[in-house]
Design an enzyme around this catalytic site. Structure first.
Site, PDB file in Angstrom:
ATOM      1  N   ARG A 294     -79.071 -27.402  31.479  1.00 46.49           N
ATOM      2  CA  ARG A 294     -78.812 -26.323  32.429  1.00 46.49           C
ATOM      3  C   ARG A 294     -79.737 -26.453  33.627  1.00 46.49           C
ATOM      4  O   ARG A 294     -80.919 -26.761  33.469  1.00 46.49           O
ATOM      5  CB  ARG A 294     -79.042 -25.002  31.706  1.00 46.49           C
ATOM      6  CG  ARG A 294     -78.931 -23.777  32.559  1.00 46.49           C
ATOM      7  CD  ARG A 294     -78.588 -22.569  31.710  1.00 46.49           C
ATOM      8  NE  ARG A 294     -79.762 -21.997  31.039  1.00 46.49           N
ATOM      9  CZ  ARG A 294     -79.703 -20.858  30.355  1.00 46.49           C
ATOM     10  NH1 ARG A 294     -78.564 -20.211  30.224  1.00 46.49           N
ATOM     11  NH2 ARG A 294     -80.776 -20.385  29.766  1.00 46.49           N
TER      12      ARG A 294
ATOM     13  N   ASP B  26     -83.506  -9.737  29.222  1.00 51.24           N
ATOM     14  CA  ASP B  26     -83.935 -11.142  29.072  1.00 51.24           C
ATOM     15  C   ASP B  26     -82.890 -12.098  29.638  1.00 51.24           C
ATOM     16  O   ASP B  26     -83.134 -13.304  29.701  1.00 51.24           O
ATOM     17  CB  ASP B  26     -84.220 -11.471  27.600  1.00 51.24           C
ATOM     18  CG  ASP B  26     -83.058 -11.100  26.687  1.00 51.24           C
ATOM     19  OD1 ASP B  26     -82.665  -9.920  26.695  1.00 51.24           O
ATOM     20  OD2 ASP B  26     -82.543 -11.993  25.992  1.00 51.24           O
ATOM     21  N   ASN B  27     -81.741 -11.568  30.037  1.00 51.16           N
ATOM     22  CA  ASN B  27     -80.712 -12.422  30.633  1.00 51.16           C
ATOM     23  C   ASN B  27     -80.566 -12.181  32.132  1.00 51.16           C
ATOM     24  O   ASN B  27     -79.582 -12.610  32.735  1.00 51.16           O
ATOM     25  CB  ASN B  27     -79.369 -12.190  29.937  1.00 51.16           C
ATOM     26  CG  ASN B  27     -79.385 -12.697  28.497  1.00 51.16           C
ATOM     27  OD1 ASN B  27     -80.168 -13.585  28.157  1.00 51.16           O
ATOM     28  ND2 ASN B  27     -78.547 -12.133  27.662  1.00 51.16           N
TER      29      ASN B  27
ATOM     30  N   ARG C 153     -87.271 -14.260  34.003  1.00 51.98           N
ATOM     31  CA  ARG C 153     -86.361 -13.138  33.744  1.00 51.98           C
ATOM     32  C   ARG C 153     -87.117 -11.824  33.877  1.00 51.98           C
ATOM     33  O   ARG C 153     -88.359 -11.820  33.845  1.00 51.98           O
ATOM     34  CB  ARG C 153     -85.844 -13.219  32.288  1.00 51.98           C
ATOM     35  CG  ARG C 153     -85.297 -14.560  31.912  1.00 51.98           C
ATOM     36  CD  ARG C 153     -85.750 -14.949  30.491  1.00 51.98           C
ATOM     37  NE  ARG C 153     -85.473 -16.362  30.227  1.00 51.98           N
ATOM     38  CZ  ARG C 153     -84.377 -16.828  29.669  1.00 51.98           C
ATOM     39  NH1 ARG C 153     -83.465 -15.987  29.238  1.00 51.98           N
ATOM     40  NH2 ARG C 153     -84.184 -18.120  29.508  1.00 51.98           N
TER      41      ARG C 153
ATOM     42  N   LYS D  32     -80.471 -26.561  26.235  1.00 54.87           N
ATOM     43  CA  LYS D  32     -80.123 -25.409  25.393  1.00 54.87           C
ATOM     44  C   LYS D  32     -79.433 -25.948  24.147  1.00 54.87           C
ATOM     45  O   LYS D  32     -78.491 -26.731  24.257  1.00 54.87           O
ATOM     46  CB  LYS D  32     -79.193 -24.480  26.184  1.00 54.87           C
ATOM     47  CG  LYS D  32     -78.840 -23.183  25.493  1.00 54.87           C
ATOM     48  CD  LYS D  32     -78.207 -22.229  26.498  1.00 54.87           C
ATOM     49  CE  LYS D  32     -77.678 -20.969  25.845  1.00 54.87           C
ATOM     50  NZ  LYS D  32     -77.060 -20.063  26.829  1.00 54.87           N
TER      51      LYS D  32
ATOM     52  N   ASP E   9     -81.270 -21.038  14.074  1.00 53.47           N
ATOM     53  CA  ASP E   9     -81.398 -22.465  13.753  1.00 53.47           C
ATOM     54  C   ASP E   9     -81.739 -23.316  14.971  1.00 53.47           C
ATOM     55  O   ASP E   9     -81.906 -24.531  14.855  1.00 53.47           O
ATOM     56  CB  ASP E   9     -80.103 -22.973  13.097  1.00 53.47           C
ATOM     57  CG  ASP E   9     -78.882 -22.782  14.004  1.00 53.47           C
ATOM     58  OD1 ASP E   9     -79.058 -22.333  15.163  1.00 53.47           O
ATOM     59  OD2 ASP E   9     -77.770 -23.083  13.551  1.00 53.47           O
ATOM     60  N   GLY E  10     -81.802 -22.688  16.140  1.00 52.97           N
ATOM     61  CA  GLY E  10     -82.163 -23.437  17.341  1.00 52.97           C
ATOM     62  C   GLY E  10     -81.033 -24.273  17.908  1.00 52.97           C
ATOM     63  O   GLY E  10     -81.225 -25.028  18.854  1.00 52.97           O
TER      64      GLY E  10
ATOM     65  N   ASP F  80     -77.120 -17.182  31.565  1.00 55.68           N
ATOM     66  CA  ASP F  80     -76.803 -16.936  30.150  1.00 55.68           C
ATOM     67  C   ASP F  80     -75.374 -16.456  29.939  1.00 55.68           C
ATOM     68  O   ASP F  80     -75.114 -15.286  29.678  1.00 55.68           O
ATOM     69  CB  ASP F  80     -77.817 -15.959  29.528  1.00 55.68           C
ATOM     70  CG  ASP F  80     -78.878 -16.740  28.763  1.00 55.68           C
ATOM     71  OD1 ASP F  80     -78.943 -17.970  28.940  1.00 55.68           O
ATOM     72  OD2 ASP F  80     -79.616 -16.135  27.972  1.00 55.68           O
TER      73      ASP F  80
HETATM   74  P1  AMP Z   1     -79.136 -14.670  23.959  1.00 52.57           P
HETATM   75  O1  AMP Z   1     -78.457 -13.485  23.383  1.00 52.57           O
HETATM   76  O2  AMP Z   1     -78.352 -15.956  23.787  1.00 52.57           O
HETATM   77  O3  AMP Z   1     -79.574 -14.462  25.364  1.00 52.57           O
HETATM   78  O4  AMP Z   1     -80.440 -14.894  23.081  1.00 52.57           O
HETATM   79  C1  AMP Z   1     -81.353 -13.897  22.763  1.00 52.57           C
HETATM   80  C2  AMP Z   1     -82.525 -14.492  22.017  1.00 52.57           C
HETATM   81  O5  AMP Z   1     -82.113 -15.090  20.790  1.00 52.57           O
HETATM   82  C3  AMP Z   1     -83.280 -15.572  22.772  1.00 52.57           C
HETATM   83  O6  AMP Z   1     -84.629 -15.431  22.469  1.00 52.57           O
HETATM   84  C4  AMP Z   1     -82.708 -16.846  22.196  1.00 52.57           C
HETATM   85  O7  AMP Z   1     -83.587 -17.916  22.327  1.00 52.57           O
HETATM   86  C5  AMP Z   1     -82.499 -16.460  20.741  1.00 52.57           C
HETATM   87  N1  AMP Z   1     -81.440 -17.239  20.086  1.00 52.57           N
HETATM   88  C6  AMP Z   1     -80.107 -17.151  20.295  1.00 52.57           C
HETATM   89  N2  AMP Z   1     -79.443 -18.027  19.497  1.00 52.57           N
HETATM   90  C7  AMP Z   1     -80.365 -18.685  18.767  1.00 52.57           C
HETATM   91  C8  AMP Z   1     -80.321 -19.702  17.769  1.00 52.57           C
HETATM   92  N3  AMP Z   1     -79.166 -20.234  17.363  1.00 52.57           N
HETATM   93  N4  AMP Z   1     -81.490 -20.123  17.250  1.00 52.57           N
HETATM   94  C9  AMP Z   1     -82.657 -19.604  17.658  1.00 52.57           C
HETATM   95  N5  AMP Z   1     -82.765 -18.652  18.575  1.00 52.57           N
HETATM   96  C10 AMP Z   1     -81.648 -18.188  19.139  1.00 52.57           C
HETATM   97 MG    MG Z   2     -80.614 -15.158  26.747  1.00 55.12          MG
END
Ligand code: AMP
Ligand code: MG
Length: 486
Positions: A171, A245-246, A178, A108, A120-121, A255
């Site tokens: 992780r 999705d979580n 999900r 992650k 930004d990934g 998550d």
């Molecule tokens: P989360 O709220 O962390 O469960 O993420 C929800 C969605 O946003 C998922 O598809 C994640 O992969 C995407 N996401 C969260 N943070 C980033 C990030 N910094 N860069 C790219 N995708 C993100």
């Molecule tokens: Mg998530």
């Protein structure tokens, strides 16, 4: 060495894309989870080698790993998003652990993928250490959860409101399937893929249900979800972002974003800065779980019956039944927390009565439960915790004591049981925050390590654990917020 066996890649083509991690110039292993590594069959000395800093940062691909970004959809705060997917994560593959359980290994914060949208990934060190800490805390409390195997500091900044040190988390989870994975397939109306995904998930997480009607899969997941959320409620845990999705089909907590443990008991407690309306507040979690279950049930409709109306009827019945599964699971958690082994009709109302007393008394949730052990032995530590009104507690105590008497067990045994089910230490928000700040801003891992140590056996009462058991100063809890998506 890890031996990968990537069934998701083999069996679910169309639900992922192959991906590459972004190169990091000077990755350094920040934290390694040695006991988890051992569970996976890794030799601890092997892990310390520079090779693993390369694997855990994504710079090198371990032999047998096939990194993918998984596709999924999801309801975020009630709104459907047809495509989310791993925007900053890569599934490296699966390994069979020492007990023969299949576990996902995922990075992650490993860089952008085709699912990144505007993100930004990347991930910052603080939130990745939070996920590490929370996962271990939950696991040590006996709650099903994904866990962190490693945190690597990338040595590069990530830009949020300010520049923060970057990190990659490794992780480990029973899987990353999900509710949102099913929603992704259902939204595309791809029946053969839906069947493949359901069969895969059943084989992996509910093997006893293979060849059984799909309605049993829905029921089994419903029961696991009920059990999980009941355990959250018993521990005072607030997930913070129960988007579909979580929510893992395995029944594990996953998550860890803006999650937190409650301090003083408050059903409206919410810590996430993005949850302005309190959708995911402590007391809403069971209802939200049921709402999420309904979204899952909808995806399964074509598998439940050829006749659409009959399928809806079957699904509705199961979603309604969640309330009973939850009630049963909650009651069983509460009986344990109250020191009850026998079952009596009034037990639910007895548990509610204690919660009401805590609310009126503004009592610390964790310590109030814990103090029941002392109360059972005639101690008075409970009273000091009820800083507000004590009348509700005073009215409740004789009820509980009369109920304990009907257990017909020695007091010492009951007290010992109570100390085994009501933790002494939880990851208190202000301590978590201090630990993450020291790690992230000063590069000092001392507070993090000591907090992690204190959480190793949350039921043990020791001098070392004492400072970690204390409630936060009130001013702190009033303002406490955690931030999502960093
Ligand atoms: P989360 O709220 O962390 O469960 O993420 C929800 C969605 O946003 C998922 O598809 C994640 O992969 C995407 N996401 C969260 N943070 C980033 C990030 N910094 N860069 C790219 N995708 C993100
Ligand atoms: Mg998530």
């Amino acid at each position: 060495m890890l031996t990968f066996d990537n069934s998701y890649v083999r069996e679910l083509e169309g639900l992922y894309v192959f991906g590459c991690a972004e190169r990091k110039v000077a990755p350094k292993i920040s934290r390694l989870n040695r006991s988890l590594a051992e569970e996976l069959g890794l030799a601890p000395d092997e892990l310390g080698s520079p090779e693993w800093a390369q694997y855990f940062s994504g710079n090198a691909v371990a032999p047998g790993s096939q990194p993918i970004a998984q596709a999924y959809a999801g309801h975020q705060f009630g709104n459907f998003v047809p495509q989310l997917g791993d925007g900053r994560a890569l599934l490296l593959g699966e390994v069979l652990d020492r007990s023969g359980h299949r576990r996902d290994i995922q990075l992650k914060g490993s860089g952008p993928t085709i699912f990144s949208r505007n993100g930004d990934g990347k991930a910052a060190l603080g939130p990745m250490l939070r996920e590490y800490l929370m996962g271990e805390a939950m696991r040590n409390l006996g709650i099903a959860t994904s866990r962190a195997l490693a945190v690597v500091a990338t040595g590069e900044p990530v830009y949020r409101e300010t520049a923060l040190p970057g990190a990659v988390l490794t992780r480990v989870a029973a899987s990353h399937i999900r509710i949102g994975t099913f929603e992704y397939v259902a939204a595309r109306g791809d029946f053969p893929m839906l069947k493949r995904l359901a069969d895969y998930t059943i084989a992996r997480h509910y093997p006893e249900l293979q060849e059984r009607p799909y309605i049993e899969f829905l029921r089994a997941f419903s029961m696991r979800l009920a059990e999980l959320v009941a355990q959250w409620m018993g521990a005072g845990f607030i997930h913070g972002v129960m988007n579909t999705d979580n929510m893992a089909l395995s029944g594990e907590t996953m998550d860890y974003g803006p999650c937190a443990f409650m301090e003083h008991y408050d059903p409206l407690a919410v810590f996430s800065s993005i949850d302005r309306r309190g959708r995911y507040a402590y007391g809403n979690q069971p209802a939200i779980a049921q709402w999420n279950l309904a979204r899952f049930a909808e995806t399964l409709l074509p598998l439940l019956d050829e006749d659409g109306e009959r399928a809806v009827g079957l699904a509705t019945q199961e979603v309604d039944a969640f309330a009973d599964h939850y009630r049963d699971a909650w009651l069983s958690v509460m009986r344990q927390k109250l020191g009850l082994k026998r079952e009596e009709k009034e037990d639910a109302s007895l548990a509610d009565g204690f919660l009401e007393a805590m609310l009126a008394g503004e009592a610390d949730f964790t310590l109030a439960w814990r103090a029941l052990a002392d109360t059972a032995e005639g101690g008075e530590s409970l009273f000091g915790l009820f800083v507000g009104n004590r009348e509700t507690l005073d009215a409740w105590l004789p009820r509980w004591q009369a109920r304990l008497a009907r257990e017909g067990r020695p007091t010492g045994g009951i007290a010992a049981d109570l100390r085994r089910t009501n933790p002494f230490v939880i990851p208190r928000n202000y301590l978590v925050e201090q630990a993450l700040e020291a790690a992230s801003l000063q590069g000092d891992m001392g507070p993090f390590d000591r907090l992690l140590d204190a959480l190793a056996d949350p039921y043990a009462e020791s001098c070392d654990a004492l400072p970690y058991s204390r409630p936060a100063p009130r001013e702190h809890t009033a303002r406490y917020q955690t931030f999502c998506g960093t």
